[in-house]
Motif scaffolding. Structure first.
Motif, PDB file in Angstrom:
ATOM      1  N   LEU A  73      15.847  -5.084   2.791  1.00 32.75           N
ATOM      2  CA  LEU A  73      14.745  -4.984   1.833  1.00 32.75           C
ATOM      3  C   LEU A  73      13.430  -4.862   2.571  1.00 32.75           C
ATOM      4  O   LEU A  73      13.146  -5.636   3.489  1.00 32.75           O
ATOM      5  CB  LEU A  73      14.725  -6.245   0.948  1.00 32.75           C
ATOM      6  CG  LEU A  73      13.635  -6.349  -0.111  1.00 32.75           C
ATOM      7  CD1 LEU A  73      13.779  -5.259  -1.170  1.00 32.75           C
ATOM      8  CD2 LEU A  73      13.683  -7.732  -0.777  1.00 32.75           C
ATOM      9  N   TRP A  74      12.632  -3.874   2.153  1.00 32.91           N
ATOM     10  CA  TRP A  74      11.283  -3.728   2.697  1.00 32.91           C
ATOM     11  C   TRP A  74      10.477  -2.898   1.721  1.00 32.91           C
ATOM     12  O   TRP A  74      10.893  -2.646   0.592  1.00 32.91           O
ATOM     13  CB  TRP A  74      11.318  -3.103   4.086  1.00 32.91           C
ATOM     14  CG  TRP A  74      10.154  -3.506   4.961  1.00 32.91           C
ATOM     15  CD1 TRP A  74       9.246  -4.504   4.742  1.00 32.91           C
ATOM     16  CD2 TRP A  74       9.792  -2.929   6.216  1.00 32.91           C
ATOM     17  NE1 TRP A  74       8.356  -4.591   5.782  1.00 32.91           N
ATOM     18  CE2 TRP A  74       8.667  -3.626   6.704  1.00 32.91           C
ATOM     19  CE3 TRP A  74      10.299  -1.881   6.977  1.00 32.91           C
ATOM     20  CZ2 TRP A  74       8.046  -3.315   7.908  1.00 32.91           C
ATOM     21  CZ3 TRP A  74       9.690  -1.581   8.182  1.00 32.91           C
ATOM     22  CH2 TRP A  74       8.575  -2.291   8.642  1.00 32.91           C
ATOM     23  N   ASP A  75       9.323  -2.439   2.168  1.00 30.80           N
ATOM     24  CA  ASP A  75       8.442  -1.607   1.358  1.00 30.80           C
ATOM     25  C   ASP A  75       8.094  -0.350   2.135  1.00 30.80           C
ATOM     26  O   ASP A  75       8.221  -0.310   3.357  1.00 30.80           O
ATOM     27  CB  ASP A  75       7.167  -2.376   0.992  1.00 30.80           C
ATOM     28  CG  ASP A  75       7.426  -3.489  -0.012  1.00 30.80           C
ATOM     29  OD1 ASP A  75       8.157  -3.249  -0.986  1.00 30.80           O
ATOM     30  OD2 ASP A  75       6.897  -4.592   0.168  1.00 30.80           O
ATOM     31  N   VAL A  76       7.633   0.669   1.427  1.00 33.44           N
ATOM     32  CA  VAL A  76       7.294   1.933   2.085  1.00 33.44           C
ATOM     33  C   VAL A  76       5.896   1.913   2.693  1.00 33.44           C
ATOM     34  O   VAL A  76       5.604   2.714   3.560  1.00 33.44           O
ATOM     35  CB  VAL A  76       7.438   3.142   1.120  1.00 33.44           C
ATOM     36  CG1 VAL A  76       8.887   3.338   0.723  1.00 33.44           C
ATOM     37  CG2 VAL A  76       6.571   3.003  -0.103  1.00 33.44           C
ATOM     38  N   ILE A  77       5.050   0.986   2.257  1.00 29.83           N
ATOM     39  CA  ILE A  77       3.654   0.967   2.713  1.00 29.83           C
ATOM     40  C   ILE A  77       3.413  -0.189   3.673  1.00 29.83           C
ATOM     41  O   ILE A  77       3.677  -1.346   3.345  1.00 29.83           O
ATOM     42  CB  ILE A  77       2.686   0.836   1.517  1.00 29.83           C
ATOM     43  CG1 ILE A  77       2.881   1.991   0.535  1.00 29.83           C
ATOM     44  CG2 ILE A  77       1.243   0.760   1.995  1.00 29.83           C
ATOM     45  CD1 ILE A  77       2.094   1.831  -0.761  1.00 29.83           C
ATOM     46  N   ALA A  78       2.882   0.145   4.870  1.00 27.51           N
ATOM     47  CA  ALA A  78       2.497  -0.880   5.852  1.00 27.51           C
ATOM     48  C   ALA A  78       1.096  -1.399   5.556  1.00 27.51           C
ATOM     49  O   ALA A  78       0.805  -2.579   5.730  1.00 27.51           O
ATOM     50  CB  ALA A  78       2.562  -0.311   7.266  1.00 27.51           C
ATOM     51  N   SER A  79       0.218  -0.503   5.128  1.00 29.34           N
ATOM     52  CA  SER A  79      -1.133  -0.905   4.715  1.00 29.34           C
ATOM     53  C   SER A  79      -1.711   0.155   3.795  1.00 29.34           C
ATOM     54  O   SER A  79      -1.283   1.316   3.818  1.00 29.34           O
ATOM     55  CB  SER A  79      -2.052  -1.147   5.919  1.00 29.34           C
ATOM     56  OG  SER A  79      -2.415   0.073   6.519  1.00 29.34           O
ATOM     57  N   CYS A  80      -2.647  -0.276   2.962  1.00 27.44           N
ATOM     58  CA  CYS A  80      -3.274   0.633   2.012  1.00 27.44           C
ATOM     59  C   CYS A  80      -4.503  -0.047   1.412  1.00 27.44           C
ATOM     60  O   CYS A  80      -4.738  -1.231   1.621  1.00 27.44           O
ATOM     61  CB  CYS A  80      -2.306   1.011   0.888  1.00 27.44           C
ATOM     62  SG  CYS A  80      -1.806  -0.382  -0.155  1.00 27.44           S
ATOM     63  N   ARG A  81      -5.244   0.722   0.659  1.00 27.36           N
ATOM     64  CA  ARG A  81      -6.300   0.165  -0.187  1.00 27.36           C
ATOM     65  C   ARG A  81      -5.668   0.009  -1.563  1.00 27.36           C
ATOM     66  O   ARG A  81      -5.019   0.929  -2.052  1.00 27.36           O
ATOM     67  CB  ARG A  81      -7.501   1.097  -0.250  1.00 27.36           C
ATOM     68  CG  ARG A  81      -8.179   1.279   1.080  1.00 27.36           C
ATOM     69  CD  ARG A  81      -9.446   2.142   0.980  1.00 27.36           C
ATOM     70  NE  ARG A  81      -9.897   2.546   2.287  1.00 27.36           N
ATOM     71  CZ  ARG A  81     -10.540   1.754   3.154  1.00 27.36           C
ATOM     72  NH1 ARG A  81     -10.799   0.509   2.828  1.00 27.36           N
ATOM     73  NH2 ARG A  81     -10.929   2.205   4.319  1.00 27.36           N
ATOM     74  N   ILE A  82      -5.843  -1.159  -2.164  1.00 23.48           N
ATOM     75  CA  ILE A  82      -5.221  -1.432  -3.462  1.00 23.48           C
ATOM     76  C   ILE A  82      -6.088  -2.409  -4.232  1.00 23.48           C
ATOM     77  O   ILE A  82      -6.668  -3.326  -3.651  1.00 23.48           O
ATOM     78  CB  ILE A  82      -3.776  -1.981  -3.279  1.00 23.48           C
ATOM     79  CG1 ILE A  82      -3.054  -2.145  -4.628  1.00 23.48           C
ATOM     80  CG2 ILE A  82      -3.763  -3.273  -2.468  1.00 23.48           C
ATOM     81  CD1 ILE A  82      -1.565  -2.456  -4.519  1.00 23.48           C
TER      82      ILE A  82
END
Length: 164
Positions: A73-82
């Protein structure tokens, strides 16, 4: 909006057979320092329902349930503006390096929790992994059209990918 970095390490080991990807942790998940930490998110109820095991409560129980059933399990985004937890506000995406998991485990299938994760996976990571993803209906409370029962039925496609 400042750039927010993903604070949660991926869950996987050498036995993992499938990879489930979300988009980016919610505010609640970032505070809890683990995936799907919002009490209204149905992820843990749905996956435990598909697997036919009791719904895990603690982070350790959640991690164990995934690993015992060969799920990464993980996510596709390492960092972003949200803004808050809104997928629609995501900007300036830096994707995660899925190679960390793919080098350690023989992942045979990738599943995306919702359209945002699927779209971003296809844009940033499909070329790297070479593994087409299956999009599943989001377990987010924002996906009110789906009950836990309907989600569990849709998510049952995990089972054939987990069998030997």
């Amino acid at each position: 909006m400042e750039q927010v970095t993903h604070p949660i390490a991926p869950v996987y080991d050498g036995q993992s057979k499938i990879l489930i990807l979300g988009s980016f942790p919610s505010v609640q998940s970032r505070k809890a320092a683990f995936f799907y930490g919002h009490p209204q998110n149905r992820f843990w109820r749905v996956v435990s329902g598909v697997l036919g095991v009791p719904c895990p409560k603690t982070v350790e129980e959640k991690r164990s349930m995934l690993l015992e059933n060969r799920i990464a399990l993980w996510d596709v985004i390492a960092s972003c503006r949200i803004e808050g937890s809104s997928d629609s506000s995501i900007r300036d995406v830096v994707p995660t390096d899925l190679g960390i998991i793919l080098r350690a485990a023989k992942i045979g299938a990738v599943f995306c929790n919702g359209q945002t994760a699927f779209r971003l996976y296809e844009r940033y990571q499909l070329a790297q992994t070479g593994l087409p993803a299956t999009v599943l209906p989001s377990t987010s409370p924002a996906n009110a059209a789906y009950s836990v029962e309907r989600l569990t039925k849709s998510w049952s496609v995990l089972l054939p990918a987990l069998s030997d």
